[in-house]
Write an enzyme that holds these catalytic residues in place. Sequence first.
Site, PDB file in Angstrom:
ATOM      1  CG  ASN A 139      43.912  41.574  28.618  1.00  0.00           C
ATOM      2  OD1 ASN A 139      43.530  40.576  28.007  1.00  0.00           O
ATOM      3  ND2 ASN A 139      45.094  42.133  28.397  1.00  0.00           N
ATOM      4  CD  GLU A 169      26.879  40.502  38.071  1.00  0.00           C
ATOM      5  OE1 GLU A 169      26.837  39.370  38.593  1.00  0.00           O
ATOM      6  OE2 GLU A 169      27.386  41.478  38.650  1.00  0.00           O
ATOM      7  CB  SER A 212      31.295  39.614  42.660  1.00  0.00           C
ATOM      8  OG  SER A 212      31.989  39.602  43.908  1.00  0.00           O
ATOM      9  CB  SER A 213      28.600  42.607  41.253  1.00  0.00           C
ATOM     10  OG  SER A 213      29.118  41.484  40.561  1.00  0.00           O
TER      11      SER A 213
END
Lengths: 155, 155, 155
Positions: free
Chosen positions: A38, A100, A43-44
């Site tokens: 799951n 990302e 962030s990040s």
Amino acid sequence: MIFKTPTQYFLVSGASDGYMPLNAFDGALLQAGIGNTNLVKMSSIVPPHCQLISPITLPLGALVPVAYASMTSDEPGQIISAGVALAFPVDEDRNGLIMEYSAKGERREIEEKVRTMATEGMKLRGWEIKDLKSITIEYRVKKIGAVLAAVVLWG
Amino acid sequence: MIFKTPTQYFLVSGASDGYMPLNAFDGALLQAGIGNTNLVKMSSIVPPHCQLISPITLPLGALVPVAYASMTSDEPGQIISAGVALAFPVDEDRNGLIMEYSAKGERREIEEKVRTMATEGMKLRGWEIKDLKSITIEYRVKKIGAVLAAVVLWG
Amino acid sequence: MIFKTPTQYFLVSGASDGYMPLNAFDGALLQAGIGNTNLVKMSSIVPPHCQLISPITLPLGALVPVAYASMTSDEPGQIISAGVALAFPVDEDRNGLIMEYSAKGERREIEEKVRTMATEGMKLRGWEIKDLKSITIEYRVKKIGAVLAAVVLWG
């Protein structure tokens, strides 16, 4: 603190076609080795002193914090790519930064972009970079495809 | 319970330009003082008896539950705004409600809208409002900009 | 592990109109009985040996991991539907898989689609299906409406 802070991380990527976009994404997760967990998107940041490990088999159904780039496309023949870049500071008591990025286009182009994003993020902090890592994946869509590049936090 | 329930909260906002939309968002988080943490987005309740505190420095890389409104834009000169509103009931054994809103447009307009959203949410619960707080930020985009208004949960 | 692995789950759905899309979503959550909690979205596994329970009243403001499909629409008269399907393997030491889908259209159509998605997901794993559950909801929008179907994890 509500949650424990992660102490380990690893990088994975995957790509797949599927019956629907979510199935393609599921296939990309499976190929990346994290399809039976799951994922909780966050962030990040890589916490200070967090250790890079080789990808491990996560407990089935475990809740796992993850930073990722992904993209799905239903245009046959289209090339899609996803990448994450991690920049680490010289001062090891400071955190690393994850960026990302995903887009249509080839791996090399997306990798360059996401690495620049991580570099810019460290500039913004005024922190000198010691190390820059990245993982990027490219995929040519058959019917409905997905790509995924992820940083999994663990510990 | 899988997670602990937060006992404290604070409000922050930030805005920034950046190399890419995610960099602008990262800059907004940094300006808000939460750029070096791992934000886990949630919807959108202040637990009963949760205490408002002044913004604190969070541990680097900590996983932090947060409710936020944000927006990025790549139209130079555009004004973008983000706001969160928190409505608290007269009955202090009940929870507060957080609403988030972001859009093109000036701060005053977005603030009014998000406060009305929180008020409507309490009406829907049939709960009388004791207190209504909000934080809103406006930003004029230079090249690629982002705004963020957030409720950080902690404890 | 950063988080505990859930040991129970239940299925809920809801629909509502509201002042703004987020208010409609809030109304759908309230109708589903999970409107006063902090939902943390995750993808999308039922851990092995996780028990199905009847929906319970969650502690106000608790952080709750949830997999859900939702949709909002501001087209009066439009029918929107959301569904989740859960496929469980014959081998009970393996995890179940959750798929989410929402779209314009009637409940029956969305339910069939999301069940097929879950079936395809098990095929991709090469796992024989023992049981397939789903919950789907349909709603005709008055002004601004939302639908939600969710798997709540708990334990």
